[in-house]
Scaffold this active site. Structure first.
Site, PDB file in Angstrom:
ATOM      1  N   ASN A   6       0.873  -1.174   0.000  1.00  0.00           N
ATOM      2  CA  ASN A   6       0.000   0.000   0.000  1.00  0.00           C
ATOM      3  C   ASN A   6       0.911   1.226   0.000  1.00  0.00           C
ATOM      4  O   ASN A   6       1.476   1.578   1.031  1.00  0.00           O
ATOM      5  CB  ASN A   6      -0.891  -0.038   1.253  1.00  0.00           C
ATOM      6  CG  ASN A   6      -1.730   1.214   1.406  1.00  0.00           C
ATOM      7  OD1 ASN A   6      -1.779   2.061   0.510  1.00  0.00           O
ATOM      8  ND2 ASN A   6      -2.394   1.329   2.547  1.00  0.00           N
ATOM      9  N   TRP A   7       1.043   1.829  -1.168  1.00  0.00           N
ATOM     10  CA  TRP A   7       1.982   2.953  -1.290  1.00  0.00           C
ATOM     11  C   TRP A   7       1.434   4.240  -0.674  1.00  0.00           C
ATOM     12  O   TRP A   7       2.142   5.238  -0.567  1.00  0.00           O
ATOM     13  CB  TRP A   7       2.345   3.185  -2.762  1.00  0.00           C
ATOM     14  CG  TRP A   7       3.127   2.071  -3.392  1.00  0.00           C
ATOM     15  CD1 TRP A   7       3.552   0.906  -2.792  1.00  0.00           C
ATOM     16  CD2 TRP A   7       3.583   1.991  -4.751  1.00  0.00           C
ATOM     17  NE1 TRP A   7       4.247   0.128  -3.699  1.00  0.00           N
ATOM     18  CE2 TRP A   7       4.277   0.770  -4.909  1.00  0.00           C
ATOM     19  CE3 TRP A   7       3.476   2.842  -5.849  1.00  0.00           C
ATOM     20  CZ2 TRP A   7       4.854   0.377  -6.123  1.00  0.00           C
ATOM     21  CZ3 TRP A   7       4.047   2.460  -7.065  1.00  0.00           C
ATOM     22  CH2 TRP A   7       4.730   1.232  -7.192  1.00  0.00           C
ATOM     23  N   HIS A  92      -9.679   1.058   4.684  1.00  0.00           N
ATOM     24  CA  HIS A  92      -8.409   1.278   5.395  1.00  0.00           C
ATOM     25  C   HIS A  92      -8.645   2.252   6.549  1.00  0.00           C
ATOM     26  O   HIS A  92      -9.437   3.189   6.431  1.00  0.00           O
ATOM     27  CB  HIS A  92      -7.360   1.836   4.425  1.00  0.00           C
ATOM     28  CG  HIS A  92      -5.995   1.853   5.037  1.00  0.00           C
ATOM     29  ND1 HIS A  92      -5.598   2.837   5.921  1.00  0.00           N
ATOM     30  CD2 HIS A  92      -4.962   0.991   4.935  1.00  0.00           C
ATOM     31  CE1 HIS A  92      -4.365   2.568   6.326  1.00  0.00           C
ATOM     32  NE2 HIS A  92      -3.960   1.452   5.750  1.00  0.00           N
ATOM     33  N   GLU A  94      -7.058   4.678   7.613  1.00  0.00           N
ATOM     34  CA  GLU A  94      -6.854   6.100   7.287  1.00  0.00           C
ATOM     35  C   GLU A  94      -8.068   6.658   6.547  1.00  0.00           C
ATOM     36  O   GLU A  94      -8.414   7.838   6.703  1.00  0.00           O
ATOM     37  CB  GLU A  94      -5.560   6.269   6.490  1.00  0.00           C
ATOM     38  CG  GLU A  94      -4.343   6.076   7.399  1.00  0.00           C
ATOM     39  CD  GLU A  94      -3.115   5.501   6.721  1.00  0.00           C
ATOM     40  OE1 GLU A  94      -3.037   5.526   5.481  1.00  0.00           O
ATOM     41  OE2 GLU A  94      -2.217   5.015   7.448  1.00  0.00           O
ATOM     42  N   GLU A 164      -5.558  -4.919  10.487  1.00  0.00           N
ATOM     43  CA  GLU A 164      -4.577  -3.857  10.678  1.00  0.00           C
ATOM     44  C   GLU A 164      -4.897  -3.098  11.966  1.00  0.00           C
ATOM     45  O   GLU A 164      -5.701  -2.158  11.946  1.00  0.00           O
ATOM     46  CB  GLU A 164      -4.615  -2.893   9.493  1.00  0.00           C
ATOM     47  CG  GLU A 164      -4.275  -3.537   8.172  1.00  0.00           C
ATOM     48  CD  GLU A 164      -3.689  -2.517   7.200  1.00  0.00           C
ATOM     49  OE1 GLU A 164      -2.579  -2.758   6.718  1.00  0.00           O
ATOM     50  OE2 GLU A 164      -4.321  -1.491   6.952  1.00  0.00           O
ATOM     51  N   SER A 210       3.164  -2.017  10.311  1.00  0.00           N
ATOM     52  CA  SER A 210       4.616  -2.057  10.547  1.00  0.00           C
ATOM     53  C   SER A 210       5.222  -3.434  10.301  1.00  0.00           C
ATOM     54  O   SER A 210       6.167  -3.833  10.983  1.00  0.00           O
ATOM     55  CB  SER A 210       4.951  -1.555  11.955  1.00  0.00           C
ATOM     56  OG  SER A 210       4.476  -0.229  12.127  1.00  0.00           O
ATOM     57  N   GLY A 231       2.767  -1.112   4.279  1.00  0.00           N
ATOM     58  CA  GLY A 231       2.829   0.311   3.959  1.00  0.00           C
ATOM     59  C   GLY A 231       4.272   0.743   3.749  1.00  0.00           C
ATOM     60  O   GLY A 231       4.846   0.576   2.662  1.00  0.00           O
ATOM     61  N   GLY A 232       4.882   1.282   4.794  1.00  0.00           N
ATOM     62  CA  GLY A 232       6.229   1.859   4.689  1.00  0.00           C
ATOM     63  C   GLY A 232       7.234   0.970   3.971  1.00  0.00           C
ATOM     64  O   GLY A 232       7.950   1.428   3.063  1.00  0.00           O
TER      65      GLY A 232
HETATM   66  P1  PGA Z   1       2.597   0.316   7.616  1.00  0.00           P
HETATM   67  O1  PGA Z   1       1.157   0.507   6.905  1.00  0.00           O
HETATM   68  O2  PGA Z   1       3.178  -0.979   7.083  1.00  0.00           O
HETATM   69  O3  PGA Z   1       3.383   1.520   7.191  1.00  0.00           O
HETATM   70  O4  PGA Z   1       2.349   0.253   9.078  1.00  0.00           O
HETATM   71  C1  PGA Z   1       0.311  -0.603   6.702  1.00  0.00           C
HETATM   72  C2  PGA Z   1      -0.987  -0.119   6.138  1.00  0.00           C
HETATM   73  O5  PGA Z   1      -1.467   0.948   6.544  1.00  0.00           O
HETATM   74  O6  PGA Z   1      -1.577  -0.778   5.258  1.00  0.00           O
END
Ligand code: PGA
Length: 251
Positions: A6-7, A92, A94, A164, A210, A231-232
């Site tokens: 997930n960019w 998600h 966010e 998540e 993470s 993500g990261g």
């Molecule tokens: P993260 O993000 O690996 O940076 O914690 C995961 C995500 O939000 O899908």
């Protein structure tokens, strides 16, 4: 097994293509693991160009529930299909936190995604307060049950769930393998209850929050952890590829 990157709101037209090409080179031909990347909308097309002809699939991070119409700034399922998307991330945290996504809207979007042959990656997860109050399993169960209300799936390939925990996203804190497995088992029971043994036991449940090359193996070795939503670490092709390799070891 699925490992999806997930960019988020990172990359531009050029760097998305470069990152996608670097992922293709680093991942190679994944064995028994499906690999996908989910760039921002405006970079889907450029990314698809770099992925075309490779085993790596394309996904979007969000979509609107309507076919078309006066929804300024939004993107429909058919638009995502037209630029080569296989997956769409829905719900998600966010999107829930900053853009008002709800379980009810996720439910409508799952139906819409399915009607355009997109595979939804449905995200659920509790906040730190909810976990500390001992309510994590209840919160996740309500999210999942509401999101999947009346949803029918004919094959386990048509749905992915991502657990998540909100407190683990982008924080460097990860659920322990046991915490992840416990919640994945809750999710598994709900999937089996709704879809029956054959489909329910084979839907991929991803862990996200993470995940990185250092912790991926210990999470992925748990029975009901069937991949990751990254993500990261998905923004660095080599780190992402290391997570894919960790998934391959389990598969
Ligand atoms: P993260 O993000 O690996 O940076 O914690 C995961 C995500 O939000 O899908």
């Amino acid at each position: 097994m699925l490992v999806a990157g997930n960019w988020k709101m990172n990359s531009d037209h050029t760097s998305a293509r470069q990152l996608a090409s670097a992922v293709v080179a680093a991942v190679g031909e994944p064995r028994q693991v499906t690999v996908a990347v989910c760039p921002p909308f405006v970079n889907l097309d450029a990314t698809f160009g770099a992925l075309h002809g490779t085993p790596i699939r394309l996904g979007a991070q969000h979509m609107h529930e309507a076919d078309a119409g006066a929804f300024t700034g939004e993107v429909s399922a058919s638009m995502l299909r037209a630029v080569g998307c296989h997956y769409v991330i829905l719900g998600h945290s966010e999107r829930r936190q900053f853009f008002g996504e709800t379980d009810a809207s996720v439910n409508r979007k799952i139906v819409q995604a399915h009607s355009h042959s997109l595979v939804p990656i449905v995200c659920v997860g509790e906040t730190l307060d909810e976990r500390e109050a001992g309510r994590a399993a209840d919160v996740v169960s309500v999210q999942l049950n509401t999101s999947l209300k009346d949803v029918e799936v004919t094959s386990s390939e048509r749905l992915v769930v991502a657990y998540e925990p909100v407190w683990a996203i982008g924080t460097g804190k990860t659920a322990s393998p046991e915490e992840a497995q416990n919640m994945h088992a809750v999710i598994r029971r709900l999937l089996v209850a709704q879809f029956g043994d054959e489909i329910g036991f084979s839907i991929d449940i991803l862990y996200g929050g993470s995940m990185n090359p250092g912790n991926a193996s210990s999470l992925l070795e748990k029975q009901d952890v069937n991949g990751g939503l990254i993500g990261g670490a998905s923004l660095k092709a080599e780190e992402f590829a290391q997570i894919v390799r960790a998934a391959q070891e389990k598969a």
